[in-house]
Write an enzyme that holds these catalytic residues in place. Structure first.
Site: not given
Ligand code: NI
Length: 169
Positions: A46, A51, A92-93, A134-135, A138
């Site tokens: 995701g 991000q 998480c990226l 989670h997204e 963000h």
């Molecule tokens: Ni993330």
């Protein structure tokens, strides 16, 4: 194909609250295509626009094993959450190499626009439900490590700052 640089925690820009998308136009379609390229390249499941330093309510997700089932959520809203929650190991990226437990709803219903500008409701459970929560965090400027204890979070900050300094050399 365009790969976009992913902001890394503790970059303060990750705490920006995203604004709603006014219209699904060519600019948004290009943004989504670039976000999908970036997510697949980084082997993530995701990615939120936050991000990549674009502060509009856009999320891309693909939790399929084959990596061929992209989901695009524009202006997502949670319209239902399950009574039950569970602890889920997340990464998480934007927080490379860090994994820790976060309490999430077992299932959610999310209403969002797709790339055609159609509003749809998606009923999600298991990994997809976790990923959506989670997204969506963000987009509100929240990174999953903010659910952890201050002690753990400070350790993560120190570790990632050190790694970023070493990368910059
Ligand atoms: Ni993330």
């Amino acid at each position: 194909m365009a790969l976009l640089p992913i902001l890394c925690y503790p970059d303060p820009r990750l705490h920006t609250v995203a604004k709603p998308v006014a219209a699904v136009d060519d600019r948004i379609r290009t943004l989504v295509a670039d976000m999908l390229d970036t997510m697949y390249d980084a082997k993530g499941i995701g990615l939120a626009a936050t991000q990549i330093d674009v502060h509009e309510r856009v999320i891309v997700i693909d939790v399929s094993e084959e990596r061929d089932d992209p989901i695009v959520l524009i202006n997502p809203e949670l319209v239902w959450t399950s009574p039950g929650t569970h602890l889920n190991e997340e990464g998480c990226l934007s927080v490379p190499g860090i994994y820790d437990g976060v309490e999430r709803f077992d299932a959610v219903h999310v209403r969002a626009m797709d790339l055609a500008g159609q509003v749809r409701t998606i009923e999600a459970e298991e990994l997809l439900a976790v990923c959506i929560q989670h997204e969506m965090d963000h987009l509100m400027g929240k990174v999953f490590v903010e659910y952890l204890s201050p002690l753990k979070r400070n350790r993560i900050k120190t570790k990632l700052r050190k790694a970023q300094r070493e990368d910059a050399r």
